[in-house]
Design an enzyme around this catalytic site. Structure first.
Site, PDB file in Angstrom:
ATOM      1  N   PHE A 162       0.802  -1.230   0.000  1.00 31.07           N
ATOM      2  CA  PHE A 162       0.000   0.000   0.000  1.00 31.07           C
ATOM      3  C   PHE A 162       0.835   1.282   0.000  1.00 31.07           C
ATOM      4  CE2 PHE A 162       0.757  -0.267   4.628  1.00 31.07           C
ATOM      5  CZ  PHE A 162       1.046   1.056   4.920  1.00 31.07           C
ATOM      6  N   LYS A 186      -0.994  -7.060  -9.444  1.00 39.26           N
ATOM      7  CA  LYS A 186      -2.019  -7.201  -8.392  1.00 39.26           C
ATOM      8  C   LYS A 186      -1.665  -6.135  -7.353  1.00 39.26           C
ATOM      9  CE  LYS A 186      -3.096  -8.340  -4.751  1.00 39.26           C
ATOM     10  NZ  LYS A 186      -3.550  -7.352  -3.728  1.00 39.26           N
ATOM     11  N   SER A 239       4.998  -7.214   3.299  1.00 41.66           N
ATOM     12  CA  SER A 239       5.516  -7.618   4.614  1.00 41.66           C
ATOM     13  C   SER A 239       6.265  -8.954   4.492  1.00 41.66           C
ATOM     14  CB  SER A 239       4.358  -7.747   5.594  1.00 41.66           C
ATOM     15  OG  SER A 239       3.431  -8.685   5.101  1.00 41.66           O
ATOM     16  N   CYS A 294       9.766   1.127   3.728  1.00 41.47           N
ATOM     17  CA  CYS A 294      10.644   0.032   4.132  1.00 41.47           C
ATOM     18  C   CYS A 294      12.073   0.523   4.321  1.00 41.47           C
ATOM     19  CB  CYS A 294      10.603  -1.080   3.096  1.00 41.47           C
ATOM     20  SG  CYS A 294      11.279  -0.554   1.531  1.00 41.47           S
ATOM     21  N   GLU A 389       9.158  -4.792  13.350  1.00 41.11           N
ATOM     22  CA  GLU A 389       8.820  -3.713  12.415  1.00 41.11           C
ATOM     23  C   GLU A 389       7.518  -3.047  12.861  1.00 41.11           C
ATOM     24  OE1 GLU A 389       7.488  -4.644   8.351  1.00 41.11           O
ATOM     25  OE2 GLU A 389       8.561  -2.862   7.671  1.00 41.11           O
TER      26      GLU A 389
HETATM   27  P1  NAD Z   1       1.212  -6.796   2.877  1.00 35.73           P
HETATM   28  O1  NAD Z   1       2.197  -7.888   2.977  1.00 35.73           O
HETATM   29  O2  NAD Z   1       0.062  -6.801   3.817  1.00 35.73           O
HETATM   30  O3  NAD Z   1       0.561  -6.757   1.406  1.00 35.73           O
HETATM   31  C1  NAD Z   1       1.357  -6.760   0.248  1.00 35.73           C
HETATM   32  C2  NAD Z   1       0.558  -7.370  -0.905  1.00 35.73           C
HETATM   33  O4  NAD Z   1       0.243  -8.736  -0.605  1.00 35.73           O
HETATM   34  C3  NAD Z   1      -0.774  -6.682  -1.163  1.00 35.73           C
HETATM   35  O5  NAD Z   1      -0.991  -6.641  -2.544  1.00 35.73           O
HETATM   36  C4  NAD Z   1      -1.781  -7.577  -0.462  1.00 35.73           C
HETATM   37  O6  NAD Z   1      -3.060  -7.514  -1.057  1.00 35.73           O
HETATM   38  C5  NAD Z   1      -1.168  -8.951  -0.612  1.00 35.73           C
HETATM   39  N1  NAD Z   1      -1.438  -9.855   0.505  1.00 35.73           N
HETATM   40  C6  NAD Z   1      -1.695  -9.519   1.791  1.00 35.73           C
HETATM   41  N2  NAD Z   1      -1.823 -10.624   2.547  1.00 35.73           N
HETATM   42  C7  NAD Z   1      -1.632 -11.679   1.729  1.00 35.73           C
HETATM   43  C8  NAD Z   1      -1.612 -13.085   1.929  1.00 35.73           C
HETATM   44  N3  NAD Z   1      -1.817 -13.630   3.119  1.00 35.73           N
HETATM   45  N4  NAD Z   1      -1.360 -13.878   0.859  1.00 35.73           N
HETATM   46  C9  NAD Z   1      -1.126 -13.342  -0.353  1.00 35.73           C
HETATM   47  N5  NAD Z   1      -1.144 -12.013  -0.589  1.00 35.73           N
HETATM   48  C10 NAD Z   1      -1.378 -11.186   0.431  1.00 35.73           C
HETATM   49  O7  NAD Z   1       2.039  -5.428   2.978  1.00 35.73           O
HETATM   50  P2  NAD Z   1       1.475  -3.943   3.133  1.00 35.73           P
HETATM   51  O8  NAD Z   1       0.914  -3.776   4.496  1.00 35.73           O
HETATM   52  O9  NAD Z   1       0.633  -3.589   1.961  1.00 35.73           O
HETATM   53  O10 NAD Z   1       2.833  -3.100   3.003  1.00 35.73           O
HETATM   54  C11 NAD Z   1       3.669  -2.811   4.093  1.00 35.73           C
HETATM   55  C12 NAD Z   1       4.804  -3.806   4.170  1.00 35.73           C
HETATM   56  O11 NAD Z   1       5.530  -3.812   2.948  1.00 35.73           O
HETATM   57  C13 NAD Z   1       5.828  -3.437   5.241  1.00 35.73           C
HETATM   58  O12 NAD Z   1       6.227  -4.605   5.902  1.00 35.73           O
HETATM   59  C14 NAD Z   1       6.978  -2.839   4.445  1.00 35.73           C
HETATM   60  O13 NAD Z   1       8.238  -2.918   5.077  1.00 35.73           O
HETATM   61  C15 NAD Z   1       6.921  -3.668   3.212  1.00 35.73           C
HETATM   62  N6  NAD Z   1       7.565  -3.010   2.096  1.00 35.73           N
HETATM   63  C16 NAD Z   1       8.780  -3.505   1.704  1.00 35.73           C
HETATM   64  C17 NAD Z   1       9.456  -2.902   0.668  1.00 35.73           C
HETATM   65  C18 NAD Z   1      10.796  -3.413   0.242  1.00 35.73           C
HETATM   66  O14 NAD Z   1      11.288  -2.958  -0.782  1.00 35.73           O
HETATM   67  N7  NAD Z   1      11.415  -4.335   0.958  1.00 35.73           N
HETATM   68  C19 NAD Z   1       8.903  -1.790   0.013  1.00 35.73           C
HETATM   69  C20 NAD Z   1       7.654  -1.328   0.429  1.00 35.73           C
HETATM   70  C21 NAD Z   1       6.991  -1.949   1.480  1.00 35.73           C
END
Ligand code: NAD
Length: 498
Positions: A162, A186, A239, A294, A389
């Protein structure tokens, strides 16, 4: 608390108000399952998300697979010229994209604009691939040559979080398209609107229908998409728990996968650090995008006595105006998570130097997800706020005696995205850069995001898979090398060049 920084008021595009899936160039409403997209700024409804059905997922992959047969044969110069047109459209519509990204993610307009500029940078890198080394040949013995060609994989998918509705999808899309893949995005179900504008601009740039698709929705869409045998590679950013699960699912079906996860970034402050550059760097790092990056600073590791810098960080952070300098958190759950983390730290004996709980929201935005900058001092390494985190504007200060104590803390972290050292000593900087375990190192830089063509990616639980996501890492991720060995008779009576 002054005005809300959501930039120029622009007309919201009708198409984007309904976040639908894009399949074979057509917007489709998907299953009957719809959810409301609300703005973190004030809880106001921005639009409706139509979740893709299982048959939508299958049709999107089918359509992408079909178009990729032709698309892969289009010369890279033609693909790059479409990307250049796309780049111009992004620059033309930067305000519209930034308003959309700010409204749905809660960040400020200027932060949203910065993410669109980074997206443009990746497009520029991707279009420059037309003039880069995408293959090579050498005569390995008389009459025999070996050649390698970089070729697309076919249908590839990207799953994004997000916090950067425009930038993170664009870490993947331009490079994958430049190399001749058909790409299925997605997006996060929390920010599904901005990607629709990206799709509109991709189509307007002249990319063939089906080369870029969007599947809207959540977990069920991801789980179907990443095991579909017609999908060749998966890029994921989110995440760590989900990154690890998606990596396991994708690789168990033989796919190439690179899944970037969460982070807990350390900023080491040495006693000789330049106060001005250090205070600027730390405050911008932990409060930028309300800490929902992140690459955000999470743990300030104070080496020896750096109280003059810590005092200045607290003072500067306390001046931040919500809605102007810092945006909102993505949802009420995030506000509650951070409130609990600050309360837990206080209970565990840490000192709350700045408390972001129960802040007064900007006028007119009382229903937003507001949480102010928070600074927790005298944190012990075992405390939750030192190792988990939190993903918000919370800075934990751990005090250590030596640079090597600071490095030990970073080494023992489960995550490995970024580490920064603030010092005026070249040898201290070198000592840290040589020994840190994180994938991205900053020297007097609070958010050490590599610019293109350098690639983005961490280590440990911040990344599952090999390689990096942008730059040359992205080129490796979204392509394969075909090796061709050729032998012709060295004797020929025909001269085709005459
Ligand atoms: P999230 O893991 O909740 O969601 C990421 C994506 O996965 C979304 O598209 C979501 O719809 C999907 N998703 C969620 N739960 C799922 C599941 N159980 N199975 C399959 N798909 C699923 O992450 P978020 O809350 O949207 O973003 C924040 C996180 O992203 C933080 O942990 C942040 O550190 C990380 N992040 C990392 C980077 C990087 O480059 N390492 C960059 C940006 C954000």
């Amino acid at each position: 608390m002054k005005r809300l920084d959501v930039g120029p008021s622009l007309t919201w595009p009708t198409e984007a108000l309904r976040a639908r899936s894009l399949i074979g160039g057509e917007w489709v409403s998907g299953s009957a399952n719809t959810t409301t997209v609300t703005s973190p700024y004030n809880g106001q409804s921005l639009g409706e998300l139509h979740h893709a059905s299982s048959s939508d997922v299958s049709r999107a992959v089918e359509s992408a697979a079909s178009v990729s047969k032709e698309w892969r044969l289009v010369p890279i110069k033609e693909r790059a010229s479409l990307l250049l047109e796309f780049r111009n459209l992004l620059a033309r519509d930067i305000d519209r994209l930034s308003v959309s990204a700010a409204l749905e993610s809660g960040k400020t307009f200027s932060e949203a604009k910065a993410e669109v500029l980074k997206a443009i940078e990746v497009v520029e890198f991707a279009s420059s691939l037309e003039n880069s080394d995408l293959g090579g040949a050498i005569e390995v013995s008389r009459g025999v040559s070996c050649e390698y060609r970089r070729e697309p994989l076919g249908v590839v998918a990207g799953i994004t979080p997000f916090n950067f509705p425009a930038m993170v999808p664009m870490w993947m899309i331009p490079i994958a398209l430049a190399l001749g893949n058909a790409f299925i995005l997605k997006p996060s179900d929390k920010v599904p609107l901005t990607p629709c504008i990206l799709a509109e601009l991709i189509a307007a740039a002249g990319f063939p229908a089906g080369v870029f698709s969007i599947l809207q929705g959540g977990r069920s869409v991801v789980e179907q998409l990443v095991v579909d045998p017609r999908v060749q590679a998966v890029g994921f950013v989110g995440s760590s728990a989900v990154a690890q699960a998606v990596y396991a699912q994708a690789t168990s079906t033989g796919k190439r996968a690179l899944c970037l996860g969460g982070a807990k970034n350390h900023l080491i402050v040495a006693p000789d650090a330049d106060p001005a550059i250090t205070v600027d760097g730390i405050v911008a790092s932990f409060t930028g995008c309300a800490g929902q990056r992140c690459m955000a600073a999470s743990v300030l590791v104070a080496v020896g006595n750096v109280d003059h810098i810590i005092d200045a960080v607290v003072e500067r952070a306390s001046q931040i105006l919500l809605g102007r300098d810092m945006g909102a958190l993505i949802d009420a759950a995030a506000v509650s998570r951070l409130s609990k983390a600050v309360a837990t730290a206080a209970r565990e004996g840490a000192t709350i130097r700045l408390d972001g709980r129960n802040v007064v929201p900007p006028t007119g935005s009382e229903k937003g997800n507001w949480f102010g900058p928070s600074i927790i001092d005298n944190v012990r390494p075992s405390m939750e706020c030192s190792c988990v985190e939190l993903f918000g504007p919370v800075l934990s200060i751990v005090r250590v005696r030596t640079i090597d104590d600071a490095l030990k803390l970073e080494r023992e972290s489960a995550y490995g995205n970024a580490l920064s050292i603030f010092t005026t000593s070249g040898s201290v900087a070198r000592h840290v850069a040589d020994r840190a375990t994180s994938g991205m190192i900053g020297i007097n830089v609070g958010v050490p995001v590599p610019r293109e063509p350098f690639s983005f990616g961490g280590t440990k639980d911040s990344k599952f898979g090999v390689g990096d996501i942008t730059g040359w890492g992205g080129v490796e991720l979204w392509s394969t090398r075909k090796k061709i060995t050729t032998k012709w008779s060295t004797q020929s009576d025909k001269n085709w060049m005459s």
